[in-house]
Design a protein around this motif. Structure first.
Motif, short mmCIF file in Angstrom:
data_model
loop_
_atom_site.label_atom_id
_atom_site.label_comp_id
_atom_site.label_asym_id
_atom_site.label_seq_id
_atom_site.Cartn_x
_atom_site.Cartn_y
_atom_site.Cartn_z
N THR A 10 47.46 -20.50 -4.92
CA THR A 10 47.61 -22.03 -4.88
C THR A 10 49.19 -22.49 -4.49
N VAL A 11 49.96 -21.55 -5.21
CA VAL A 11 51.52 -21.95 -4.64
C VAL A 11 52.07 -21.44 -3.41
N LYS A 13 50.09 -21.08 -0.78
CA LYS A 13 49.31 -21.78 -0.01
C LYS A 13 50.07 -23.20 0.40
N ARG A 14 50.76 -23.69 -0.83
CA ARG A 14 51.62 -24.85 -0.61
C ARG A 14 52.76 -24.49 0.05
N ASN A 15 53.24 -23.41 -0.02
CA ASN A 15 54.79 -22.80 0.58
C ASN A 15 54.34 -22.72 2.07
N LEU A 17 51.94 -24.25 3.76
CA LEU A 17 51.62 -25.59 4.56
C LEU A 17 53.12 -26.11 4.84
N LYS A 18 54.00 -25.86 3.82
CA LYS A 18 55.38 -26.51 4.15
C LYS A 18 55.97 -25.80 5.44
N ASP A 85 63.93 -26.29 -4.42
CA ASP A 85 62.84 -26.87 -5.41
C ASP A 85 63.54 -27.25 -6.63
N PHE A 94 56.08 -28.93 -11.26
CA PHE A 94 55.15 -27.80 -11.69
C PHE A 94 55.09 -27.53 -13.34
N ARG A 108 55.80 -17.52 -4.30
CA ARG A 108 56.90 -17.74 -3.63
C ARG A 108 57.22 -16.56 -2.75
N THR A 111 54.29 -15.62 -0.37
CA THR A 111 54.52 -16.49 0.96
C THR A 111 55.50 -15.76 1.90
#
Length: 277
Positions: A10-11, A13-15, A17-18, A85, A94, A108, A111
């Protein structure tokens, strides 16, 4: 374990998308590798000689080096993003979520593995366009790519630790550049290290950047790109002048394992201390 993996993904995926939504990161991921290949290929290639064969030979020689340099510099993104972050309070948010604390670090670094895969694909396609070819076995070439990704993954943990300790993205960038720039150039990345002065030659011979590049050249079948008709045995004797260069895959793997053994626990501990404040 399943919750940890889910949180880490999930983290990650967030990275990712960023990266897609931040233009600067997208440029570094796609356009900068293309620029590096074209710049080094044509500018440094012109120094190799005026003939087309000499320039093509240099491009084959330098591709492994530019792969290594790019993924090494790319590992600094981990430290930069972790420091960013921390500075912006994202880590504090978080901390309020029901998630595994180590998932942030693993997400991280995962990613950055995905980012490096994209970078290597873009650079490989660009290299093929300017005359680079994989002349070795497919399996050997795949091992070379995997070795570069593994070392970059291990190196990203070092920069994750730095990013957690300094708390400032600018400090991470400046400190990383001062260390990585000479390390990537005092190596066999763009010129044969056996032709360097004795002190630099010794340093380059044990530099893990040199062994990654050596392993990649051997895996891609580009070790003899600058031989100019010289006997292959003579080229091997000249380029493998240290134990590390004689066993580049093993030596690089040792470095990767050591980095992971040292900086995974250090980074995890630094992160736990940071979120506990």
């Amino acid at each position: 374990m399943s919750e940890f993996v889910s949180d880490a993904l999930t983290v990650a995926k967030r990275n990712l998308l960023k990266i897609r939504r931040v233009p600067d990161l997208l440029v570094f991921t796609t356009l900068q590798p293309i620029m590096f290949v074209l710049l080094f290929g044509y500018v440094f290639g012109a120094l190799a000689g005026s003939g087309a064969s000499a320039q093509t030979g240099y491009r084959e020689f330098m591709m492994a080096g530019i792969f290594t340099q790019t993924i090494t510099f790319g590992a600094t993104i981990t430290g930069y993003m972790m420091a960013q972050d921390m500075q912006k309070g994202v880590i504090d948010r978080f901390r309020t979520l029901p998630m595994h604390p180590s998932a942030v670090l693993f997400g991280r670094t995962v990613t950055d593995v995905v980012n490096n895969v994209l970078v290597l694909v873009v650079m490989s396609l660009t290299g093929l366009l300017i005359g680079w070819r994989i002349r070795g076995d497919f399996v050997d070439a795949a091992v070379a790519y995997m070795l570069m990704l593994a070392f970059a993954f291990a190196l990203s943990w070092l920069f994750a630790y730095i990013g957690l300790r300094v708390r400032s993205p600018e400090v991470v960038n400046n400190a990383s550049f001062m260390v990585i720039f000479p390390v990537t150039f005092i190596a066999n990345t763009f010129v044969p290290s056996e032709n360097m002065p004795s002190v630099l030659k010794t340093f380059a011979g044990w530099n893990p950047v040199s062994t990654i590049t050596q392993a990649a050249r051997e895996g891609f079948g580009n070790l003899y790109a600058l031989s100019g008709g010289q006997d292959h045995a003579a080229v091997e004797q000249a380029t493998r002048y240290t134990w590390a260069l004689q066993h580049p895959v093993l030596y690089t793997a040792i470095w990767a394992v050591l980095l992971l053994l040292i900086f995974v626990p250090l980074s995890t501990r630094a992160y736990q201390k940071a979120v506990a404040k």
